[in-house]
Design a protein around this motif. Structure first.
Motif, mmCIF file in Angstrom:
data_model
loop_
_atom_site.group_PDB
_atom_site.id
_atom_site.type_symbol
_atom_site.label_atom_id
_atom_site.label_comp_id
_atom_site.label_asym_id
_atom_site.label_seq_id
_atom_site.Cartn_x
_atom_site.Cartn_y
_atom_site.Cartn_z
ATOM 1 N N GLN A 91 59.499 -19.468 45.596
ATOM 2 C CA GLN A 91 60.810 -18.928 45.924
ATOM 3 C C GLN A 91 61.453 -18.378 44.666
ATOM 4 N N VAL A 116 62.698 -12.825 48.295
ATOM 5 C CA VAL A 116 63.290 -14.121 48.605
ATOM 6 C C VAL A 116 62.778 -14.590 49.966
ATOM 7 N N ASP A 172 62.723 -17.133 53.258
ATOM 8 C CA ASP A 172 63.684 -17.929 54.000
ATOM 9 C C ASP A 172 63.195 -19.371 53.907
ATOM 10 N N LEU A 200 71.089 -18.434 44.446
ATOM 11 C CA LEU A 200 70.155 -18.680 45.554
ATOM 12 C C LEU A 200 70.299 -20.119 46.022
ATOM 13 N N LYS A 201 70.267 -20.298 47.310
ATOM 14 C CA LYS A 201 70.413 -21.639 47.881
ATOM 15 C C LYS A 201 69.407 -22.584 47.223
ATOM 16 N N CYS A 236 67.685 -26.655 51.078
ATOM 17 C CA CYS A 236 66.808 -26.079 52.096
ATOM 18 C C CYS A 236 65.861 -27.123 52.683
ATOM 19 N N ARG A 283 62.798 -7.488 51.734
ATOM 20 C CA ARG A 283 63.508 -8.759 51.535
ATOM 21 C C ARG A 283 64.485 -8.620 50.375
ATOM 22 N N ARG A 313 73.141 -16.641 54.280
ATOM 23 C CA ARG A 313 72.175 -17.671 54.675
ATOM 24 C C ARG A 313 71.298 -18.108 53.487
ATOM 25 N N LEU A 314 71.060 -17.187 52.586
ATOM 26 C CA LEU A 314 70.186 -17.496 51.438
ATOM 27 C C LEU A 314 70.976 -17.864 50.198
#
Ligand SMILES: Cc1ncc(COP(=O)(O)O)c(C=O)c1O
Ligand SMILES: Cc1ncc(COP(=O)(O)O)c(C=O)c1O
Lengths: 503, 465, 465, 503
Positions: C217, C224, C226, C255-256, C261, C387, D44-45
């Motif tokens: 990731q 990126v 999901d 970024l999350k 996640c 993406r 969402r990301l």
């Protein structure tokens, strides 16, 4: 108290270490034909016994000096509120850029056309210093503040001499730094002291009385060494200029006013900068420094040679402009040293100015003044002010001077004791016993790069020492206890000076 | 917050409240008269982030041709010696880099002991018993020495050899004009005395009013003086001047020490001892003297003593000489000096060591001799003098030196400096001064010889055409 | 005496006498059988002095074109970020540079606390509760994680996305062959799934025997993933694999976080965090995980505790995981790791700070977006995927990538790496991967665009001709 | 004893310093058009709450870490006789050359033709390591010793597998370093332990009994971790080779034998080097390291990819030879990591080899062995040997292992106590409790870069501690007293692990 590990260490100099025949250096091989020694250098001119330098291996050198270094207090390790010295953070970026080969390995006699980067840097620094000081003409040559002062006084002489005048007096307030009067003497002039008024500024009466046609110059720091901004500065300038004298600005305290007010606008003719104070050149334990000067138009003809100039290019080189040294200055006082000044310091100061920019420089001065006033307020809140009152005024600029008299009388500890006890608390003490006119003076300059937390902790440490001293003054009187050595016998050192390792 | 500050909005509010003012503005308003306040922003560029500043300073560095980029035989006061990595490493340690002058000896033993060691090394190098912890640099060190001589004997006349570096002479004039002494220059000789002090003139110039007699060893032209003789000539009996030598310290492994030659004060430029070129500074000046001058010396001096418990320690000593105590009666005005550069010096000298300084001197002697032979074998190149030369060589070129230089530089070699351009002396026209360090190998000397030869020929061709 | 040793002739004699042998030779003769002694000198060059070694290493350095010499858009695992000066300064301090692994905590609090802080920073970045003090570097960190998964659940099948860096996949294969696991690669998708893991195949590949499911990731192509969805697909209930993400730490300001996640283990290459490029190493690998993996993690872990007097202090903790205690039962064989590089990492992250890591991420996003627009506007350049891309961009060039690269490099710009040359995948033919750091300004991106355009045209002309 | 200044310092992590909104980083300006966040990276990301990194100014960072650094003991400040770790001087020249932009800013994926300097350096280093080890084929890739071991065991597997054999046992002596057995497990094989004989070498009986066709490899250190050179090494090699197994040399102790004897000549097939031990890469407080391997011809086909090769030039570039990476190795075990290994460490190791040359490397090993034996002799002279006898043999190689059993029984202090007390004397203690087969082991490796004076002082310190313990064992049992912290509760740390700052 028991000994600390450092106190237990045997103190040996590098000359007492090593052993006969040890070495670090490997000499490059003799790649040219060997020739008889006598032919190269006759015996009459030759040294017989080599200098007794250390004989040590590289690891021994490293360990010796690394361990020595740990016997120093330093700014990167702790708060260093040494008044008049502006111990602000020394950015390491500056060491990085100064170490670039294009700067550090540039020979001072390199052809100017092959040193355009360096000349441009100097030219830009000149410009920035001119703008900050409000005085348009800059010489970067002096090596430190006192060197700048000498330049300044010699410029003043040259200015008067050029007018056929031989003025011999220089006025200096009694708050002046020692370099001011010492410089006057070295420049062949005579010091006349000025009194300080109740507000901490120049006593105008005294000034009026002494300002006569024999006066070459008045040397002033503003804010002065009391941390007081002399509100009468315009009037002072007026008085001085009326008798035809010049006004010299000792720039050691510039950190209070960058972008806020300018010596040129106050009426000063000459100013020196301490790049090792306001502009982050690290102090190095006593230098190197750099003391550029900026002057008004009427002083300009006398500036030291060379100065850096920018010219329109004659076109050969493709660039629009070229930078060069200008040596054609018939009225110049001449040189103050070899080459062009401490370029390595210019690189650092210039990097600093680039980093901060116009706003940042002003922010820095504002923060310096805010920090000083906050620390002062904090000390008041903690009740310290009763024993250590502010010597002059209510507020301060970037530093303030406390009077240790009450403390001495009430607690039987002197400013020196307080200072030494601060060492045990992990602080470098403020400047002590300066300026001379304040009893038991303690001169505190926190600088803008310290955090509020540090100021709070320092104030608490002072308060704690005073509380502790009320109970047991011996703790302070015998301090420091935990430093690598304790109080040293300075009298003995001066009486029978031992200033080199006996071999 | 600007760079390097830390006052957050919340901090500021609390701080202002504690002070009892409304704003930072008020702090200034109450202290600095409104009329004097700068009503505009400084006319300077905006601040930059670290990366941008680095890129900018790097691009300025790239605007320079350094000794990393060309083979350079430039000398004339500063020299491209190899600086060992430990010098940088030690000088970059926060503990050496960031403290102020050691006013609090209990927490400054590192710096103070290093000064004491430095003084010892300088005494050993110069063969003199006392030395200080540094002055600014070479030429002003000479001026300081002349001032000290004046303080010592109260006389007003300085005799200075024309063999001194032009910058030294100029600096001396500037200072002497200040402290009110006259400077008399003694010319260089001719023939066997070319490029060194003319002995008769030296003898003649020194009289009983002479405060100081000053020469350079080696001379600016790289010629080794007969220092003993110069001292003997200067000291004829009563009322002798203070004899001051400006010496190149790196050659003192092979050259008789100033102290041994009877010199009173030896000063000089320390850059060769582990210093960077730095386009001329910072470096350090050293200052050594006979015992009787100790209490009149300028600058900091570290001295040994004991602490309360008897531990060995070091302090700044004899401070009553200095400006912060003695003010207008101080022996000089110097305050901030060159402590870090002096530290580099003593680290360098420890690295070089007792054997190394001799070996290095011998290497320089041999290579300089070699260069002398190779270069004077070229048509149109002559020696400027016959004196021994240790690491700097003065030549006469039968061509325009500036043009020869240009041609050599275009080939990646700086052949040394144009004597006349630096000294401004007509007699120096055609002169080239080149320096040999341990970084200049035989191969580089050979390359210089062939480049120089071609350059000379090209100049002649141009003239002929 | 050789370099760095200190035994003088006199020392040697005294030492031999104390030992009771005649010579050093005897010391060896009595311990090493004569037959095994090397009868000749090593066939290596003679030793050199410091100056010569410096010159030699400098000339080798000049044989390289570094990111100081060209505008380089190379990425693919290591990135040309700006490293602030304080990182060098702190890492060069003897006290951090020269100690061994902190086996004596009482005199290693500096290093141990820095590890503790580093672990905290890694936990914060990844959003996971535990982290170790470093592993070697990125790709082997993934292999270590897969090994840990095997120790944890005893299963023998590793599912790995083809979006992992080719070096990661290769390293994983090497290690897995050793510890006896099978590696199943999940292909990348097409269309909207181009350059990221194909979701169906990922779902299909993961079964109840799967020990670990691993993805990158962003993917090797800068796309990126999901991550939440990949985790959800991998975790269907009982017997779930350990989900491992190899993440680029510098983008975790925007970024999350892997932890958010649902990822179990986040590992990666730390070079972007204050590390030098160094032609590929040393850097550090980081390793963070959910709490339940703590006692099976590889490598050193610093933990907080108290000393005898109640002072706060730090130690290496959970050492019973490690080789020196547990030997063949250890959770890994790692011993020396990357402490100094990790120190650089935590200093860098402190410098970047809470706001800075977000600002930097936004800057990279914006510049990458800009580059994407500028470059795809060129005729013959297409996007490889749709993406989001934060700081690395994969393009398709309608020309021979090697030739395009050659042409751009000749103009002083490295346009990024040839995807196929690195991955060896036929599908990557024509692919160019370029990295944007804060050092790559808009101006440089514009220069790249025009250079690339010209290069492409030149290639076509050649083909046409 | 009273607290030292460092002991009094409040211990706060960088996360507990600073204040909301403080910062050091100045982000480069957005020089491209601003675009809506969602367009760049959909919500969402996106991360919502940023990682809670420190909020500190640059001066705070510098002061924090400079002060932290002072809580470390380091090689530049004192003697560090940590057995098995070869704490020799780390020349600063190496840091200088490694920092040259041409090395430190070289991207690993730079075109080989634009990285010829780096490739040449690697090729030369490969050659030097091959010559020193007597094994001609080198891979520089492994990141540390243990990584080299893993490479070695995987190479052994590949070798056997290529011959259709799946051998599962690896023999390791009970003196082996922990990484040896741990590596064997990671590589999917099984450890079989070998006993040590009375001389400190491998018990040949035991070896003969265990050497069968299931054995893939014997891993050995020679001199081993007892500092004993196994004189039977040829016979050992013979036994191992006879059953078709390989012989692996753990090169951690190479410092004893450079230029004196070579693993290849002893019969080893594979060796790893610790560039961070024998070749001066600084340890960095736990890395980085570098663990290249050298192998014999029969192992060569399996070496990791890529290896550096030199080829005759095809002429385009003007040079005679070109250096390149060779990836075409069909039998290779593959990669062990990204890119080409720890190049920064290669630069340092190569600089070291250049500095010392053939003679210097041998001198270094000779001095290392002389220093170790002298220290041992000195300890004997001081009577230390009665309480701390040498575990095996009479002489030693570059290190020696003492047995603390008698000390423990007679003085009631353990090796741990002695070690901790050494800290108060300013020394880093030797390695303790390793190798495991020696009771209360103390493993001492002085290295060649220490002076005789240091060895003398260290020996005296040990003697003094023993004397002092005879009077008052509590001093040692409660030691250290003067370190920044005293003994730490490791059990508590492991029981309820706190491994990050709570925020
Ligand atoms: C007020 C003032 N003036 C002048 C100086 C002299 O500056 P320098 O030390 O650079 O010669 C100082 C430095 O201490 C000072 O504080
Ligand atoms: C004998 C021995 N073998 C192997 C190793 C492992 O080396 P590294 O720490 O480089 O992985 C060590 C290091 O401590 C060692 O002493």
């Amino acid at each position: 108290m028991s000994e600390t590990p450092q106190q237990r260490e045997a103190v040996l100099t590098i000359f007492e270490k090593g052993a006969e025949g040890r070495r670090a250096f490997v000499c490059p091989e003799l790649d040219v034909p060997a020739v008889a020694a006598e032919q190269l250098l006759p015996a009459r001119l030759r040294r017989v016994a080599p200098p007794r330098l250390p004989e040590v291996s590289e690891p021994e050198i490293v360990r010796h000096y690394v361990k020595l270094s740990k016997r120093n207090f330093d700014l990167d390790s702790g708060f260093y509120p040494l008044g008049s010295c502006t111990m602000k953070h020394n950015p390491r970026l500056h060491e990085r850029v100064a170490a670039l080969p294009g700067h550090q390995r540039l020979h001072p006699l390199q052809e100017p056309r092959l040193a355009q980067g360096a000349l441009e840097l100097m030219w830009r620094l000149q410009g920035a210093l001119a703008e900050i000081s409000g005085l348009p003409n800059v010489s970067l040559q002096p090596s430190a503040g006192s060197h700048g002062e000498l330049a300044g006084v010699l410029l003043t002489r040259a200015y008067h001499e050029d007018r056929g005048q031989r003025r011999h007096k220089v006025l200096t307030p009694d708050t002046a730094h020692g370099t001011n009067p010492a410089t006057v003497t070295m420049a062949g002039l005579t010091v006349v002291k000025l009194a300080t008024d109740a507000a901490g500024g120049i006593d105008l009466e005294d000034l009026r009385a002494k300002a006569d046609e024999d006066v070459a110059c008045l040397m002033l720091t503003n804010p002065n060494t009391l941390g007081v901004f002399d509100r009468n500065i315009e009037e002072i300038a007026e008085i001085v200029h009326r008798v035809g004298a010049t006004l010299y600005y000792d720039g050691a305290n510039l950190n209070a006013i960058m972008g806020v007010t300018r010596p040129g606008d106050m009426g000063f003719d000459i100013v020196h900068f301490n790049l090792h104070k306001s502009f982050t050149q690290p102090h190095g334990g006593g230098g190197p420094g750099s003391g550029p000067i900026a002057v008004s138009g009427r002083i300009e003809p006398y500036l030291p040679v060379p100065v850096v100039v920018r010219r329109d290019s004659d076109g050969d080189e493709g660039d629009d402009v070229v930078y060069d040294f200008d040596y054609e200055r018939p009225k110049s006082i001449g040189r103050l040293r070899g080459f062009h000044g401490n370029y390595g310091c210019f690189v650092r100061a210039y990097a600093y100015i680039c980093s901060l920019g116009a706003d940042g420089l002003k922010d820095a001065s504002e923060a310096a003044v805010l920090n000083a006033n906050y620390l002062l307020a904090r000390l008041r809140q903690l009740g310290v002010a009763e024993l250590l009152p502010l010597a002059y005024g209510e507020l301060c600029m970037h530093e303030f001077v406390l009077c240790g008299g009450p403390m001495k009388r009430q607690l039987q500890i002197k400013t020196l004791d307080l200072a030494k006890r601060l060492l045990d608390f992990g602080y470098h003490p403020p400047t002590v016993y300066f300026p001379l006119l304040v009893e038991e003076a303690l001169m505190v300059e926190p600088t803008e790069t310290e955090t509020k937390e540090t100021l709070d902790e320092f104030a608490s440490a002072i308060a704690a020492i005073l509380t502790e001293a009320a109970e047991d003054p011996e703790l302070a009187r015998n301090a420091p206890h935990s430093t690598p050595v304790r109080r040293l016998d300075e009298a003995a050192a001066a009486k029978r000076p031992v200033i080199r390792q006996a071999l | 917050m600007s760079r390097y500050t830390a006052i957050t909005g919340a901090d500021r509010e609390q701080m202002l409240a504690a002070i009892g003012v409304e704003s930072v503005e008020e702090l200034f308003a109450r202290q600095v008269p409104e009329r004097l306040r700068l009503a505009r922003a400084l006319s300077l560029p905006k601040g930059m982030g670290e990366q941008e500043v680095y890129e900018h300073l790097r691009s300025l560095a790239e605007g320079n041709v350094s000794s990393e980029d060309q083979i350079s035989f430039l000398g004339g006061g500063m020299y491209d010696h190899y600086v060992p990595a430990i010098v940088d490493m030690l000088c970059e340690r926060s503990e050496f880099l960031t403290p102020y002058t050691p006013y609090q000896p209990e927490v400054s033993q590192g710096g103070l002991q290093a000064m004491f060691e430095f003084q010892t090394a300088i005494c050993e190098l110069t063969g003199l018993p006392v030395a200080n912890a540094s002055v600014y640099e070479g030429p002003s060190a000479v001026a300081f020495a002349a001032y000290m001589a004046k303080l010592y004997n109260g006389k007003g006349r300085i005799v200075a050899s024309a063999g001194l570096h032009p910058h030294t002479l100029q600096t001396l004039h500037t200072y002497a004009h200040g402290f009110g002494s006259e400077v008399v220059e003694v010319p260089l000789g001719e023939g066997p005395e070319a490029c060194v002090t003319e002995r008769q003139a030296w003898l003649a110039a020194i009289d009983s009013d002479t405060s100081a007699a000053i020469f350079a060893q080696p001379s600016f032209y790289g010629a080794v003086e007969d220092a003993e003789e110069l001292v003997a000539l200067a000291k004829q009996g009563d009322g002798d001047p203070v004899v001051i030598a400006q010496v190149d310290p790196i050659v003192l492994g092979v050259l008789k020490a100033p102290g041994e030659c009877g010199v009173d004060v030896a000063v000089g430029e320390g850059q060769a001892l582990g210093g960077r070129l730095d386009f001329g500074g910072p470096s350090f000046g050293f200052f050594a003297a006979k015992q009787e001058y100790l209490r009149r010396m300028p600058g900091r001096i570290a001295g040994e003593t004991r602490d309360l418990d008897g531990r060995r320690g070091f302090v700044l000593t004899l401070q009553t000489r200095e400006q912060h105590i003695r003010r207008e009666k101080a022996t000089s005005n110097i305050c901030t000096a060159q402590a870090l550069n002096a530290l580099a010096g003593v680290v360098y000298l420890s690295w070089l060591g007792r054997q190394g300084i001799v070996e290095l001197g011998e290497l320089l002697l041999a290579r300089t001799h070699y260069a002398r032979q190779q270069l004077t074998a070229i048509d149109g190149v002559q020696l400027l003098h016959e004196r021994p030369a240790i690491r700097e060589l003065a030549l006469y070129l039968e061509a325009d030196v500036a043009e020869v230089r240009r041609r050599c530089i275009a080939e990646g070699i700086d052949p040394g400096l144009d004597l006349q351009a630096l000294s401004g002396r007509e007699a120096d026209r055609g002169g080239l001064l080149l320096a040999i360090t341990e970084r200049r190998s035989r191969q580089q000397i050979d390359a210089l010889a062939s480049t120089l030869e071609l350059a000379l020929r090209a100049c002649w061709r141009k003239v002929a055409a």
